[in-house]
Design a protein around this motif. Structure first.
Motif, mmCIF file in Angstrom:
data_model
loop_
_atom_site.group_PDB
_atom_site.id
_atom_site.type_symbol
_atom_site.label_atom_id
_atom_site.label_comp_id
_atom_site.label_asym_id
_atom_site.label_seq_id
_atom_site.Cartn_x
_atom_site.Cartn_y
_atom_site.Cartn_z
ATOM 1 N N ARG A 199 0.836 -1.198 0.000
ATOM 2 C CA ARG A 199 0.000 0.000 0.000
ATOM 3 C C ARG A 199 0.870 1.245 0.000
ATOM 4 O O ARG A 199 2.049 1.190 0.291
ATOM 5 C CB ARG A 199 -0.973 -0.006 1.176
ATOM 6 C CG ARG A 199 -0.353 0.290 2.520
ATOM 7 C CD ARG A 199 -1.381 0.283 3.639
ATOM 8 N NE ARG A 199 -2.487 1.163 3.432
ATOM 9 C CZ ARG A 199 -2.494 2.451 3.776
ATOM 10 N NH1 ARG A 199 -1.444 2.979 4.342
ATOM 11 N NH2 ARG A 199 -3.560 3.195 3.548
ATOM 12 N N ARG A 200 0.258 2.371 -0.332
ATOM 13 C CA ARG A 200 0.945 3.655 -0.279
ATOM 14 C C ARG A 200 0.680 4.281 1.082
ATOM 15 O O ARG A 200 -0.449 4.344 1.533
ATOM 16 C CB ARG A 200 0.452 4.577 -1.384
ATOM 17 C CG ARG A 200 0.871 4.094 -2.745
ATOM 18 C CD ARG A 200 0.425 5.037 -3.810
ATOM 19 N NE ARG A 200 0.809 4.499 -5.102
ATOM 20 C CZ ARG A 200 0.938 5.229 -6.171
ATOM 21 N NH1 ARG A 200 0.712 6.515 -6.133
ATOM 22 N NH2 ARG A 200 1.290 4.682 -7.307
ATOM 23 N N TRP A 201 1.745 4.722 1.709
ATOM 24 C CA TRP A 201 1.654 5.291 3.046
ATOM 25 C C TRP A 201 1.776 6.807 2.981
ATOM 26 O O TRP A 201 2.611 7.339 2.257
ATOM 27 C CB TRP A 201 2.773 4.748 3.933
ATOM 28 C CG TRP A 201 2.587 3.309 4.282
ATOM 29 C CD1 TRP A 201 3.049 2.231 3.586
ATOM 30 C CD2 TRP A 201 1.883 2.788 5.404
ATOM 31 N NE1 TRP A 201 2.675 1.070 4.215
ATOM 32 C CE2 TRP A 201 1.959 1.383 5.335
ATOM 33 C CE3 TRP A 201 1.196 3.354 6.468
ATOM 34 C CZ2 TRP A 201 1.376 0.559 6.276
ATOM 35 C CZ3 TRP A 201 0.614 2.529 7.412
ATOM 36 C CH2 TRP A 201 0.703 1.152 7.316
ATOM 37 N N VAL A 202 0.956 7.497 3.754
ATOM 38 C CA VAL A 202 1.075 8.926 3.959
ATOM 39 C C VAL A 202 1.590 9.083 5.384
ATOM 40 O O VAL A 202 0.849 8.952 6.350
ATOM 41 C CB VAL A 202 -0.279 9.646 3.793
ATOM 42 C CG1 VAL A 202 -0.121 11.129 4.047
ATOM 43 C CG2 VAL A 202 -0.849 9.385 2.414
ATOM 44 N N GLN A 217 3.072 10.776 8.681
ATOM 45 C CA GLN A 217 3.019 12.019 9.439
ATOM 46 C C GLN A 217 4.329 12.161 10.223
ATOM 47 O O GLN A 217 4.909 11.165 10.630
ATOM 48 C CB GLN A 217 1.831 12.000 10.414
ATOM 49 C CG GLN A 217 0.497 11.682 9.763
ATOM 50 C CD GLN A 217 0.066 12.733 8.763
ATOM 51 O OE1 GLN A 217 0.371 13.900 8.930
ATOM 52 N NE2 GLN A 217 -0.610 12.309 7.709
ATOM 53 N N THR A 266 9.750 7.605 -2.240
ATOM 54 C CA THR A 266 8.749 8.653 -2.377
ATOM 55 C C THR A 266 8.099 8.563 -3.753
ATOM 56 O O THR A 266 8.783 8.582 -4.779
ATOM 57 C CB THR A 266 9.384 10.046 -2.181
ATOM 58 O OG1 THR A 266 10.033 10.050 -0.911
ATOM 59 C CG2 THR A 266 8.347 11.135 -2.234
ATOM 60 N N VAL A 267 6.766 8.464 -3.764
ATOM 61 C CA VAL A 267 6.008 8.398 -5.015
ATOM 62 C C VAL A 267 5.694 9.816 -5.481
ATOM 63 O O VAL A 267 5.890 10.173 -6.622
ATOM 64 C CB VAL A 267 4.709 7.582 -4.825
ATOM 65 C CG1 VAL A 267 3.860 7.592 -6.072
ATOM 66 C CG2 VAL A 267 5.043 6.159 -4.417
ATOM 67 N N ASP A 268 5.148 10.629 -4.588
ATOM 68 C CA ASP A 268 4.923 12.048 -4.862
ATOM 69 C C ASP A 268 5.105 12.798 -3.542
ATOM 70 O O ASP A 268 5.621 12.255 -2.583
ATOM 71 C CB ASP A 268 3.553 12.298 -5.505
ATOM 72 C CG ASP A 268 2.393 11.785 -4.665
ATOM 73 O OD1 ASP A 268 2.459 11.912 -3.429
ATOM 74 O OD2 ASP A 268 1.415 11.287 -5.237
ATOM 75 N N THR A 296 3.184 13.605 -1.187
ATOM 76 C CA THR A 296 2.450 13.185 0.010
ATOM 77 C C THR A 296 2.497 11.693 0.279
ATOM 78 O O THR A 296 2.192 11.259 1.383
ATOM 79 C CB THR A 296 0.967 13.600 -0.106
ATOM 80 O OG1 THR A 296 0.406 12.978 -1.272
ATOM 81 C CG2 THR A 296 0.838 15.110 -0.183
ATOM 82 N N GLU A 297 2.829 10.890 -0.723
ATOM 83 C CA GLU A 297 2.761 9.443 -0.549
ATOM 84 C C GLU A 297 4.121 8.780 -0.728
ATOM 85 O O GLU A 297 4.947 9.238 -1.505
ATOM 86 C CB GLU A 297 1.775 8.818 -1.545
ATOM 87 C CG GLU A 297 0.337 9.170 -1.266
ATOM 88 C CD GLU A 297 -0.598 8.478 -2.237
ATOM 89 O OE1 GLU A 297 -0.142 7.975 -3.275
ATOM 90 O OE2 GLU A 297 -1.796 8.444 -1.954
ATOM 91 N N SER A 298 4.288 7.680 0.002
ATOM 92 C CA SER A 298 5.514 6.896 -0.095
ATOM 93 C C SER A 298 5.163 5.418 -0.201
ATOM 94 O O SER A 298 4.146 4.973 0.307
ATOM 95 C CB SER A 298 6.387 7.110 1.142
ATOM 96 O OG SER A 298 6.741 8.451 1.274
ATOM 97 N N ARG A 299 6.037 4.685 -0.872
ATOM 98 C CA ARG A 299 5.908 3.227 -0.934
ATOM 99 C C ARG A 299 7.051 2.631 -0.150
ATOM 100 O O ARG A 299 8.137 3.186 -0.090
ATOM 101 C CB ARG A 299 5.939 2.742 -2.372
ATOM 102 C CG ARG A 299 4.735 3.259 -3.138
ATOM 103 C CD ARG A 299 4.315 2.394 -4.216
ATOM 104 N NE ARG A 299 4.067 1.034 -3.838
ATOM 105 C CZ ARG A 299 3.049 0.339 -4.275
ATOM 106 N NH1 ARG A 299 2.176 0.909 -5.055
ATOM 107 N NH2 ARG A 299 2.905 -0.911 -3.963
#
Length: 167
Positions: free
Chosen positions: A69-72, A74, A137-139, A141-144
């Motif tokens: 899953r993609r994690w956001v 904090q 880092t995907v973008d 806000t999101e990371s894989r």
């Protein structure tokens, strides 16, 4: 002249046979009771083992779900968790399972710790599995997560184990 004494009535004959049969029945019932207790203990052990294996498989599934899953993330200390309720298609009417995966800083440079949780029964202790991962880092806000080779663990790798028990 001596008269022969009258013979005793035959009402007492056979009581030893009845007593022996009753004793055999009592020993048979005791034996059956022991077998029943042994089978009940074996059944309880089988149920416990089945529950553990189901929890283990759910923890493995949760860990794999967390890896994909993609994690956001904090900027907070501690675990950040996500969960997903799955349908059990193999056994209709069975309670659906909840996949729960958490991530936190692994106290090593650029590494994170991913945790998969498996808990079948509400009152049982969850099975926890861990995987060391790095982030891609995907973008903005999101990371894989990328699993570290040989980073899979079934125990807490942190120095302070209390950090692994945080909710």
């Amino acid at each position: 002249m001596n008269k022969p004494e009258p013979e005793a009535p035959h009402s007492q004959q056979g009581s030893a046979l009845i007593l022996a049969i009753m004793m055999m029945m009592a020993f048979g019932l005791m034996g059956l009771n022991m077998v029943n207790q042994h089978l009940n203990a074996a059944l309880a052990l089988t149920r416990s083992e089945k529950s553990f294996l189901q929890s283990w498989e759910l923890a493995v599934s949760s860990l794999n779900w967390g890896l994909n899953r993609r994690w956001v993330l904090q900027p907070v200390e501690g675990w950040q968790c996500a969960q997903s309720v799955t349908e059990n298609v193999s056994l209709p009417g069975e309670i659906s399972a909840t996949l729960r995966s958490c991530i936190r800083n692994a106290e090593r440079d650029e590494l994170y710790l991913l945790r998969g949780e498996g808990k079948i029964q509400p009152d049982s202790v969850p099975v926890l599995l861990y995987q060391l991962v790095s982030l891609k880092t995907v973008d903005a806000t999101e990371s894989r997560v990328i699993p570290i080779q040989n980073g899979w663990l079934d125990f807490c790798p942190l120095k302070d184990e209390k950090k692994c028990d945080d909710p």
